[in-house]
Design an enzyme around this catalytic site. Structure first.
Site, PDB file in Angstrom:
ATOM      1  N   TYR A 140       0.965  -1.296  -0.017  1.00 16.85           N
ATOM      2  CA  TYR A 140       0.050  -0.019  -0.100  1.00 16.85           C
ATOM      3  C   TYR A 140       0.745   1.203   0.022  1.00 16.85           C
ATOM      4  O   TYR A 140       0.271   2.463  -0.260  1.00 16.85           O
ATOM      5  CB  TYR A 140      -0.965   0.146   1.302  1.00 16.85           C
ATOM      6  N   LYS A 197       3.705 -15.613   2.459  1.00 20.14           N
ATOM      7  CA  LYS A 197       3.480 -16.348   0.986  1.00 20.14           C
ATOM      8  C   LYS A 197       4.937 -16.608   0.721  1.00 20.14           C
ATOM      9  O   LYS A 197       5.712 -16.114  -0.487  1.00 20.14           O
ATOM     10  CB  LYS A 197       2.838 -15.203  -0.083  1.00 20.14           C
ATOM     11  N   ASP A 229      -2.722 -18.171   1.608  1.00 19.76           N
ATOM     12  CA  ASP A 229      -3.920 -19.390   1.104  1.00 19.76           C
ATOM     13  C   ASP A 229      -4.500 -19.997   1.895  1.00 19.76           C
ATOM     14  O   ASP A 229      -5.479 -20.332   2.243  1.00 19.76           O
ATOM     15  CB  ASP A 229      -3.708 -19.547  -0.442  1.00 19.76           C
ATOM     16  N   ASP A 253      -4.855  -6.955   6.348  1.00 19.58           N
ATOM     17  CA  ASP A 253      -6.103  -6.310   5.729  1.00 19.58           C
ATOM     18  C   ASP A 253      -7.426  -7.540   5.528  1.00 19.58           C
ATOM     19  O   ASP A 253      -8.453  -7.240   6.041  1.00 19.58           O
ATOM     20  CB  ASP A 253      -5.949  -5.509   4.545  1.00 19.58           C
ATOM     21  N   ASP A 257     -10.623  -9.138   8.257  1.00 19.60           N
ATOM     22  CA  ASP A 257     -11.974  -8.920   8.046  1.00 19.60           C
ATOM     23  C   ASP A 257     -12.341 -10.440   7.949  1.00 19.60           C
ATOM     24  O   ASP A 257     -13.727 -10.648   8.439  1.00 19.60           O
ATOM     25  CB  ASP A 257     -12.228  -8.189   6.618  1.00 19.60           C
TER      26      ASP A 257
END
Ligand code: NAD
Length: 365
Positions: A140, A197, A229, A253, A257
């Protein structure tokens, strides 16, 4: 007697209603546990745009920097949706994060026993996860751009334009967030999971290397790794097995959620954003300003009340008061009190509005 200065940003929509509730609970806690809070209100978000033309006036940021902690409701709403993106209410949040140097986002995802049937995961028995998300680095904030390109793809399709965003992390950024995550895990069930990852990303491999190194100082805490994942699947299949999770900005992020959704209600989830020890943290519910229910008395104040409990625990070390507020929330739920977002229509429920839920919590402190 310990005294704490709190900068209060009520914001927009249901913000003023839920912050008022949380402040009533804080007042009840200060009377009972012998500390004193002084609150000063500041504008940010849409209400600040209306007054000053800017979502985060200088006076607000200065006030927050000079406080011991910041309590925020929520910002934004349809009245300001047409405004140019760089001046929208939500920019106030980015300004506060960078202005206060908040690099760690703590999001507990706790399944309250009484709200189990609201979870989309029907087999859930227990969940108490602390998600620690890096907040100021990664993709970001990395180098990004877009440019025209005349090349063609292997099947002849023209590329036309290329856009890119860069995931980059410094050793220092990884070290400070993993150190904090180990400390948090040490105060919980002593188990930390690094989500990354590393099978594909060089930056993830640096995360593993540094986490392994920091682990030397926390040998009483076990450390394991999960690919992001796989983690997104495991959160659904065995949510009760996680303790503390640390991860990068983007993975955090998304996963926070997901974990929050498993608990069943957005109105129950608090958060804390922390910077350097000794500097003010930002405490806020994870939900938005809910303009659809603003002013109706339907807002669930528990996420903001639990954010105050996080402030007492993480900022001020008032553990007893924090425990008492969290227990009072559990007690209010166990007694059947429900705002409409968490009501299931069961016969033993006691429907309440924002004020009713606040009173139920205060009664339990
Ligand atoms: P939202 O979280 O405000 O609302 C989503 C749904 O959840 C709505 O149906 C709402 O009524 C409900 N809801 C949210 N909080 C609730 C509570 N405490 N009690 C009961 N129900 C609750 O998300 P949205 O509708 O996408 O966004 C509304 C505005 O909030 C937008 O302007 C958005 O940009 C802003 N926003 C702000 C923040 C923040 O201030 N941190 C975070 C997210 C969104």
């Amino acid at each position: 007697m310990d005294e704490y200065k709190i900068a209060v940003i009520k914001g927009d929509g249901i913000g003023p209603e839920i912050v008022d509730s949380a402040l009533q609970v804080l007042n009840a806690a200060q009377d009972k546990f012998g500390f004193k809070v002084t609150c000063k209100e500041y504008l940010a978000g849409g209400c600040a745009i209306d007054v000053s033309g800017r979502p985060l006036p200088e006076e607000t940021l200065e006030g927050c920097k000079n406080a011991d902690a910041v309590l925020l409701g929520a910002v934004g709403g349809p009245a300001w949706d047409h405004i140019e993106p760089s001046l929208r209410p939500e920019r106030a949040l980015l300004g506060l994060r960078s202005g206060l140097g908040l690099y760690a986002n703590l999001r507990p995802a706790i399944m309250f026993e009484e709200l189990k049937d609201a979870s989309p995961v029907k087999s859930i028995d227990h969940m108490d996860i602390m998600m620690v998300r890096e907040l100021t680095g990664g993709i970001y904030f990395g180098d990004s751009d877009q440019y025209s390109c005349k090349d063609i793809l292997s099947d002849g399709t023209p590329k036309v334009r290329i856009a890119y965003d860069t995931e980059s992390y410094s050793e220092g950024e990884i070290r400070r967030i993993t150190d904090l995550a180990f400390r948090i895990a040490r105060g919980r069930s002593k188990h930390l999971t690094l989500v990354d990852k590393a099978n594909v990303l060089t930056s993830s491999r640096l995360w593993r290397e540094i986490a392994e190194d920091v682990h030397d100082d926390y040998r009483d805490v076990s450390l394991d790794y999960l690919y992001v994942d796989n983690c997104s699947m495991q959160l659904i299949s065995r949510p009760g097995d996680f303790d503390t999770i640390v991860t990068s900005n983007m993975f955090g992020d998304i996963l926070s959620d997901e974990a929050g959704q498993i608990t069943g209600s957005v109105g129950m989830l608090p958060s804390a954003s922390l910077g350097k020890p000794g500097t003010p943290g930002l405490y806020e519910p994870i939900h938005g300003s809910a303009p659809d229910i603003a002013g109706t008395g339907k807002a669930n104040p528990l996420a903001t009340i639990l954010s105050v409990a996080m402030m007492l625990r993480w900022q001020f070390g008032e553990t007893e008061a924090a425990d008492s507020i969290e227990n009072a929330v559990k007690q209010a739920l166990a007694s059947g009190y429900r705002t409409s977002d968490i009501a299931r229509g069961n016969a033993d429920e006691k429907p309440v509005d924002t004020e009713g839920m606040t009173a139920a919590v205060i009664a339990g402190i």
